[in-house]
Design an enzyme around this catalytic site. Structure first.
Site, PDB file in Angstrom:
ATOM      1  N   ILE A  90     -44.197 -52.637  37.119  1.00 13.87           N
ATOM      2  CA  ILE A  90     -43.057 -52.328  36.249  1.00 13.87           C
ATOM      3  C   ILE A  90     -42.819 -50.822  36.330  1.00 13.87           C
ATOM      4  O   ILE A  90     -43.756 -50.038  36.141  1.00 13.87           O
ATOM      5  CB  ILE A  90     -43.378 -52.699  34.779  1.00 13.87           C
ATOM      6  CG1 ILE A  90     -43.902 -54.126  34.690  1.00 13.87           C
ATOM      7  CG2 ILE A  90     -42.164 -52.490  33.891  1.00 13.87           C
ATOM      8  CD1 ILE A  90     -42.883 -55.179  34.996  1.00 13.87           C
ATOM      9  N   HIS A 107     -35.113 -60.846  43.129  1.00 18.26           N
ATOM     10  CA  HIS A 107     -36.006 -61.744  42.379  1.00 18.26           C
ATOM     11  C   HIS A 107     -35.809 -63.164  42.898  1.00 18.26           C
ATOM     12  O   HIS A 107     -34.649 -63.611  43.028  1.00 18.26           O
ATOM     13  CB  HIS A 107     -35.685 -61.659  40.880  1.00 18.26           C
ATOM     14  CG  HIS A 107     -36.613 -62.468  40.038  1.00 18.26           C
ATOM     15  ND1 HIS A 107     -37.916 -62.089  39.767  1.00 18.26           N
ATOM     16  CD2 HIS A 107     -36.433 -63.656  39.412  1.00 18.26           C
ATOM     17  CE1 HIS A 107     -38.485 -63.023  39.007  1.00 18.26           C
ATOM     18  NE2 HIS A 107     -37.612 -63.972  38.792  1.00 18.26           N
ATOM     19  N   GLY A 141     -36.380 -53.371  31.385  1.00 23.08           N
ATOM     20  CA  GLY A 141     -37.081 -54.632  31.131  1.00 23.08           C
ATOM     21  C   GLY A 141     -37.671 -55.217  32.400  1.00 23.08           C
ATOM     22  O   GLY A 141     -37.659 -54.578  33.453  1.00 23.08           O
ATOM     23  N   ASP A 143     -37.037 -57.763  35.130  1.00 24.92           N
ATOM     24  CA  ASP A 143     -36.026 -58.647  35.746  1.00 24.92           C
ATOM     25  C   ASP A 143     -34.832 -58.864  34.821  1.00 24.92           C
ATOM     26  O   ASP A 143     -34.232 -59.942  34.802  1.00 24.92           O
ATOM     27  CB  ASP A 143     -36.666 -60.003  36.100  1.00 24.92           C
ATOM     28  CG  ASP A 143     -37.820 -59.823  37.081  1.00 24.92           C
ATOM     29  OD1 ASP A 143     -38.836 -60.546  36.946  1.00 24.92           O
ATOM     30  OD2 ASP A 143     -37.730 -58.941  37.952  1.00 24.92           O
TER      31      ASP A 143
HETATM   32  C1  GRF Z   1     -39.859 -61.783  47.369  1.00 22.21           C
HETATM   33  O1  GRF Z   1     -39.641 -63.166  47.180  1.00 22.21           O
HETATM   34  C2  GRF Z   1     -39.318 -61.034  46.194  1.00 22.21           C
HETATM   35  O2  GRF Z   1     -38.174 -61.603  45.597  1.00 22.21           O
HETATM   36  C3  GRF Z   1     -40.469 -61.129  45.226  1.00 22.21           C
HETATM   37  O3  GRF Z   1     -41.609 -60.891  46.028  1.00 22.21           O
HETATM   38  C4  GRF Z   1     -41.327 -61.414  47.316  1.00 22.21           C
HETATM   39  C5  GRF Z   1     -41.641 -60.308  48.288  1.00 22.21           C
HETATM   40  O4  GRF Z   1     -41.843 -60.873  49.526  1.00 22.21           O
HETATM   41  N1  GRF Z   1     -40.358 -60.122  44.186  1.00 22.21           N
HETATM   42  P1  GRF Z   1     -42.251 -59.883  50.754  1.00 22.21           P
HETATM   43  O5  GRF Z   1     -43.481 -59.104  50.319  1.00 22.21           O
HETATM   44  O6  GRF Z   1     -41.062 -58.972  50.965  1.00 22.21           O
HETATM   45  O7  GRF Z   1     -42.482 -60.819  51.900  1.00 22.21           O
END
Ligand code: GRF
Length: 202
Positions: A90, A107, A141, A143
């Protein structure tokens, strides 16, 4: 536009951004990669010849110190945009004060559904038939920042977490690359809740 990417994991999203930034005409370049731990994302930075730095929480007295160190490490590269691509921390107040409004996160769910670090297993456990990918601005916050783009992804009956997450990542990689290019080119207007990337009415 100068972009610093922050990552903590496999770095497949970072890889997609590095790949896009290498193509002529992409309106952004990755000037540095920051991580909070030893992770595969660092290898992608190495291969791409992009400078990288690690700011690990355990190397600092507390989260505030870590937050200030990360802010300084990023600021050194004078970024126009910061992208958190699977960055599992965070961001603190020092970072948000310095770069607020210019931090883009992705996300693996259709926010506000399934926020937090377990979005994919949470969606599976809930039994939703559709989930997806969200690209949003980062606020104080978890997400919760203004949404820039979303795309649905179907959940199949025999999906396990890995299968569903990979199907989401395929969408994420394209959506993130496209949104970063749009914001780099046209900026973003957000009034706190809504965020709009001005369309290029040429
Ligand atoms: C992705 O799905 C992202 O949305 C989530 O963590 C994952 C990261 O994947 N926060 P990578 O490390 O880029 O393969």
């Amino acid at each position: 536009a100068r972009i610093v990417v922050l990552a903590s994991g496999a770095g497949s999203l970072l890889y997609s951004l590095l790949d896009a930034a290498r193509t002529d005409g992409y309106p952004a370049q990755i000037v540095a990669v920051g991580v909070d731990r030893v992770c595969a994302a660092q290898e992608h930075a190495d291969v791409a010849g992009v400078s990288q730095f690690k700011v690990a929480l355990r190397d600092y007295a507390d989260r505030g110190e870590w937050d200030r160190a990360l802010t300084e490490a990023v600021a050194k590269h004078e970024p126009d945009l910061i992208v958190t691509a699977g960055f599992m921390k965070i961001l603190g107040t020092a970072f948000l004060e310095r770069f607020g409004g210019r931090i883009i996160n992705t996300h693996p769910a259709l926010l506000p559904s399934f926020p937090g670090a377990h979005a994919v297993p949470d969606a599976l456990a809930y039994g939703v038939k559709v989930t997806g990918s969200t690209v949003h601005l980062v606020d104080g916050g978890v997400d919760t920042g203004p949404i820039l783009a979303q795309e649905p992804v179907p959940v199949l009956d025999d999906d396990d977490e890995a299968a569903l997450h990979e199907r989401i990542k395929v969408v994420e990689r394209r959506l993130l690359v496209d949104v970063v290019a749009a914001v780099a080119t046209r900026g973003v207007v957000s009034d706190g809740r809504k965020a709009v990337i001005p369309s290029d009415r040429t």
